[in-house]
Design a protein around this motif. Structure first.
Motif, mmCIF file in Angstrom:
data_model
loop_
_atom_site.group_PDB
_atom_site.id
_atom_site.type_symbol
_atom_site.label_atom_id
_atom_site.label_comp_id
_atom_site.label_asym_id
_atom_site.label_seq_id
_atom_site.Cartn_x
_atom_site.Cartn_y
_atom_site.Cartn_z
ATOM 1 N N PHE A 1 0.807 -1.218 0.000
ATOM 2 C CA PHE A 1 0.000 0.000 0.000
ATOM 3 C C PHE A 1 0.843 1.273 0.000
ATOM 4 C CE2 PHE A 1 -3.310 -2.933 1.551
ATOM 5 C CZ PHE A 1 -4.333 -2.581 0.703
ATOM 6 N N GLU A 2 2.140 1.133 0.090
ATOM 7 C CA GLU A 2 2.993 2.311 0.117
ATOM 8 C C GLU A 2 3.330 2.836 -1.270
ATOM 9 O OE1 GLU A 2 6.354 1.307 2.493
ATOM 10 O OE2 GLU A 2 5.142 0.753 4.242
ATOM 11 N N THR A 3 2.971 2.105 -2.310
ATOM 12 C CA THR A 3 3.303 2.529 -3.672
ATOM 13 C C THR A 3 2.258 3.479 -4.250
ATOM 14 O OG1 THR A 3 2.134 0.687 -4.731
ATOM 15 C CG2 THR A 3 4.415 0.306 -4.040
ATOM 16 N N PHE A 4 0.997 3.368 -3.810
ATOM 17 C CA PHE A 4 -0.111 4.204 -4.281
ATOM 18 C C PHE A 4 -0.365 4.055 -5.782
ATOM 19 C CE2 PHE A 4 1.773 6.786 -0.703
ATOM 20 C CZ PHE A 4 0.902 6.284 0.243
ATOM 21 N N ALA A 5 0.044 2.931 -6.340
ATOM 22 C CA ALA A 5 -0.200 2.679 -7.760
ATOM 23 C C ALA A 5 -1.653 2.285 -7.984
ATOM 24 C CB ALA A 5 0.729 1.570 -8.259
ATOM 25 N N PRO A 6 -2.197 2.532 -9.181
ATOM 26 C CA PRO A 6 -3.608 2.191 -9.466
ATOM 27 C C PRO A 6 -3.930 0.709 -9.305
ATOM 28 C CG PRO A 6 -2.763 3.694 -11.140
ATOM 29 C CD PRO A 6 -1.581 3.276 -10.309
ATOM 30 N N ASP A 7 -2.920 -0.165 -9.511
ATOM 31 C CA ASP A 7 -3.199 -1.598 -9.466
ATOM 32 C C ASP A 7 -3.041 -2.197 -8.071
ATOM 33 O OD1 ASP A 7 -0.456 -1.433 -9.222
ATOM 34 O OD2 ASP A 7 -0.027 -3.105 -10.581
ATOM 35 N N VAL A 8 -2.831 -1.374 -7.057
ATOM 36 C CA VAL A 8 -2.647 -1.880 -5.693
ATOM 37 C C VAL A 8 -3.809 -2.765 -5.242
ATOM 38 C CG1 VAL A 8 -2.661 -1.162 -3.263
ATOM 39 C CG2 VAL A 8 -0.977 -0.199 -4.838
ATOM 40 N N PRO A 9 -5.085 -2.352 -5.409
ATOM 41 C CA PRO A 9 -6.173 -3.225 -4.946
ATOM 42 C C PRO A 9 -6.149 -4.612 -5.565
ATOM 43 C CG PRO A 9 -7.000 -1.033 -5.399
ATOM 44 C CD PRO A 9 -5.600 -1.064 -5.918
ATOM 45 N N ALA A 10 -5.911 -4.682 -6.862
ATOM 46 C CA ALA A 10 -5.893 -5.975 -7.540
ATOM 47 C C ALA A 10 -4.706 -6.821 -7.079
ATOM 48 C CB ALA A 10 -5.834 -5.775 -9.054
ATOM 49 N N ARG A 11 -3.541 -6.187 -6.914
ATOM 50 C CA ARG A 11 -2.358 -6.924 -6.473
ATOM 51 C C ARG A 11 -2.553 -7.485 -5.074
ATOM 52 N NH1 ARG A 11 1.864 -2.553 -6.577
ATOM 53 N NH2 ARG A 11 3.076 -4.112 -5.410
ATOM 54 N N PHE A 12 -3.066 -6.666 -4.171
ATOM 55 C CA PHE A 12 -3.248 -7.122 -2.798
ATOM 56 C C PHE A 12 -4.315 -8.210 -2.719
ATOM 57 C CE2 PHE A 12 -4.395 -6.854 1.709
ATOM 58 C CZ PHE A 12 -3.139 -6.849 2.284
ATOM 59 N N HIS A 13 -5.386 -8.049 -3.498
ATOM 60 C CA HIS A 13 -6.458 -9.046 -3.491
ATOM 61 C C HIS A 13 -5.935 -10.394 -3.971
ATOM 62 C CE1 HIS A 13 -10.555 -10.452 -3.381
ATOM 63 N NE2 HIS A 13 -10.545 -10.775 -4.664
ATOM 64 N N ALA A 14 -5.071 -10.383 -4.988
ATOM 65 C CA ALA A 14 -4.501 -11.635 -5.494
ATOM 66 C C ALA A 14 -3.648 -12.309 -4.423
ATOM 67 C CB ALA A 14 -3.665 -11.368 -6.737
ATOM 68 N N LEU A 15 -2.873 -11.515 -3.683
ATOM 69 C CA LEU A 15 -2.067 -12.073 -2.604
ATOM 70 C C LEU A 15 -2.945 -12.663 -1.510
ATOM 71 C CD1 LEU A 15 0.634 -9.257 -2.310
ATOM 72 C CD2 LEU A 15 1.043 -11.612 -3.040
ATOM 73 N N GLU A 16 -4.034 -11.965 -1.171
ATOM 74 C CA GLU A 16 -4.947 -12.462 -0.140
ATOM 75 C C GLU A 16 -5.528 -13.819 -0.512
ATOM 76 O OE1 GLU A 16 -7.150 -8.783 2.049
ATOM 77 O OE2 GLU A 16 -7.645 -9.050 -0.059
ATOM 78 N N GLN A 17 -5.955 -13.951 -1.762
ATOM 79 C CA GLN A 17 -6.617 -15.173 -2.204
ATOM 80 C C GLN A 17 -5.672 -16.368 -2.249
ATOM 81 O OE1 GLN A 17 -8.378 -13.475 -5.889
ATOM 82 N NE2 GLN A 17 -10.326 -14.179 -5.062
ATOM 83 N N GLN A 18 -4.387 -16.093 -2.429
ATOM 84 C CA GLN A 18 -3.413 -17.181 -2.558
ATOM 85 C C GLN A 18 -2.903 -17.685 -1.214
ATOM 86 O OE1 GLN A 18 -0.354 -15.353 -4.928
ATOM 87 N NE2 GLN A 18 -1.689 -15.099 -6.714
ATOM 88 N N TYR A 19 -3.256 -17.002 -0.141
ATOM 89 C CA TYR A 19 -2.626 -17.268 1.151
ATOM 90 C C TYR A 19 -3.593 -17.961 2.094
ATOM 91 C CZ TYR A 19 0.844 -16.288 4.813
ATOM 92 O OH TYR A 19 1.816 -16.392 5.771
ATOM 93 N N GLY A 20 -3.087 -18.936 2.852
ATOM 94 C CA GLY A 20 -3.931 -19.665 3.779
ATOM 95 C C GLY A 20 -3.259 -19.896 5.112
ATOM 96 N N LYS A 21 -3.934 -20.608 5.999
ATOM 97 C CA LYS A 21 -3.429 -20.833 7.358
ATOM 98 C C LYS A 21 -2.138 -21.642 7.364
ATOM 99 C CE LYS A 21 -8.023 -20.476 9.429
ATOM 100 N NZ LYS A 21 -9.134 -21.177 10.115
#
Length: 366
Positions: free
Chosen positions: A144-164
């Motif tokens: 979130f420190e980059t403030f680039a337009p694609d931040v939401p999509a990038r972070f969402h992809a990381l969230e979906q790939q990660y598990g317990k």
């Protein structure tokens, strides 16, 4: 930044006329909406047991659809204060000691979660002084420190790939650089561990604990912990993006983000936090860490004291929403401000809005 002015005399008469409170809210909203990047704002005030809610702007650009009392928002990291409350309730029930080594509850020994024999304790998770990174996986840190337009999509992809399972593997790679309790460093990874520990101690999933302790039908009927997607929560916007951001996706335990709520429910929760006589609330407001200067932390609450009295506050932000919740038990006053916009200046503008309202409602003249 939090500030504690010890020993300062408190004074002030609080405005309790709801008509006047509404006028104050409307002036504050008009000012913040002059910012072109903030498209909507919802503001709620609890004062002397009375509630005022007002909503302004549009949830979608040109949509003519202002938020209202039924709008469901992601409250993001304000979720952490609910976790802090649950920890306080569990401690009050005699089931948990905040000075316990967290490894007593973890699924593996994790010898790395200590420094020179000093382990991470429950209190360190509550106060963000554990030495753990802000996020696990480490790839999330700094996105979130980059403030680039694609931040939401990038972070969402990381969230979906990660598990317990991934979390436990990554936790074993952490190396502490100083004894726990030494330095404040905000950590959502730490509050995810709190949620996991609560589940072990209370033998129930975190959402079930919230339902039992906080969110029964008679209390917060429209507040839920929603993992793996926040469902019916309104979508928001990142920076100047025209397309809405993806909703939060938490595949862990819900200790960092994941709760959704309406503004009236946030105010009901704030009203609970104003009950100084409640033993769980009182415990959750105990200061557990101070750096001896400006930072003071209770059970996941920032503590701030100035001429307006002692307040407990927390900010929450995703790539689509930002909000602040402040409670002033000395004045039976609470303020919640939330917007479905997220950018580098949004949190500051909403925080200024809270302080404008407080300045007008609390007369500090002798």
């Amino acid at each position: 930044m939090v500030l504690l002015l010890s020993g300062q005399q408190l004074w002030g008469q609080v405005v309790t006329d709801t008509t006047v409170v509404a006028e104050v809210v409307e002036r504050a909203a008009a000012k913040v909406l002059r910012s072109r990047d903030i498209r909507s704002v919802s503001i709620g005030v609890v004062v002397d047991g009375k509630t005022v809610t007002r909503h302004f702007g549009e949830l979608t650009p040109g949509g003519g659809n202002p938020p209202d009392d039924g709008t469901v928002f992601e409250i993001a990291s304000v979720t952490k204060t609910l976790v802090g409350y649950l920890v306080a309730a569990t401690v009050a029930a005699g089931k948990l000691d905040i000075d316990e080594d967290i490894r007593s509850y973890l699924p593996a020994p994790y010898p790395n979660l200590a420094y020179d024999g000093e382990p991470i304790r429950i209190r360190h998770l509550l106060t963000h002084t554990s030495g753990l990174p802000g996020f696990l996986p480490l790839a999330w840190n700094g996105v979130f420190e980059t403030f680039a337009p694609d931040v939401p999509a990038r972070f969402h992809a990381l969230e979906q790939q990660y598990g317990k399972d991934d979390f436990w593997e990554d936790l074993a790679t952490v190396r502490l650089s100083e004894p726990p309790g030494s330095t404040y460093a905000y950590s959502s990874a730490g509050t995810e561990l709190l949620a996991y520990i609560l589940e072990q101690v209370n033998e129930a999933a975190l959402d079930q604990q919230l339902e039992t302790i906080l969110t029964g039908p008679e209390k917060l009927a429209h507040t839920q912990l929603k993992l793996r997607g926040t469902g019916d929560a309104v979508q928001g916007y990142w920076m100047e993006n025209d397309a809405p951001s993806p909703r939060s996706f938490n595949s862990l335990w819900g200790g960092g983000v994941g709760v959704t709520a309406t503004l009236p429910d946030l105010l009901r929760y704030a009203a609970l936090q104003l009950r100084k006589e409640d033993p769980v609330v009182s415990r959750s407001h105990e200061i557990l860490y101070t750096d001896g200067k400006s930072r003071h932390i209770a059970y996941c609450w920032n503590v701030w004291r100035d001429k307006y009295g002692t307040s407990y506050n927390h900010h929450g932000g995703t790539s689509g929403t930002q909000n602040w919740l402040y409670v002033f038990p000395d004045h039976e006053l609470a303020v919640s401000v939330i917007s479905n916009h997220s950018g580098p200046k949004t949190a500051g503008k909403l925080n200024q809005t809270v302080h404008r309202i407080v300045r007008e409602l609390v007369d500090t003249r002798r």
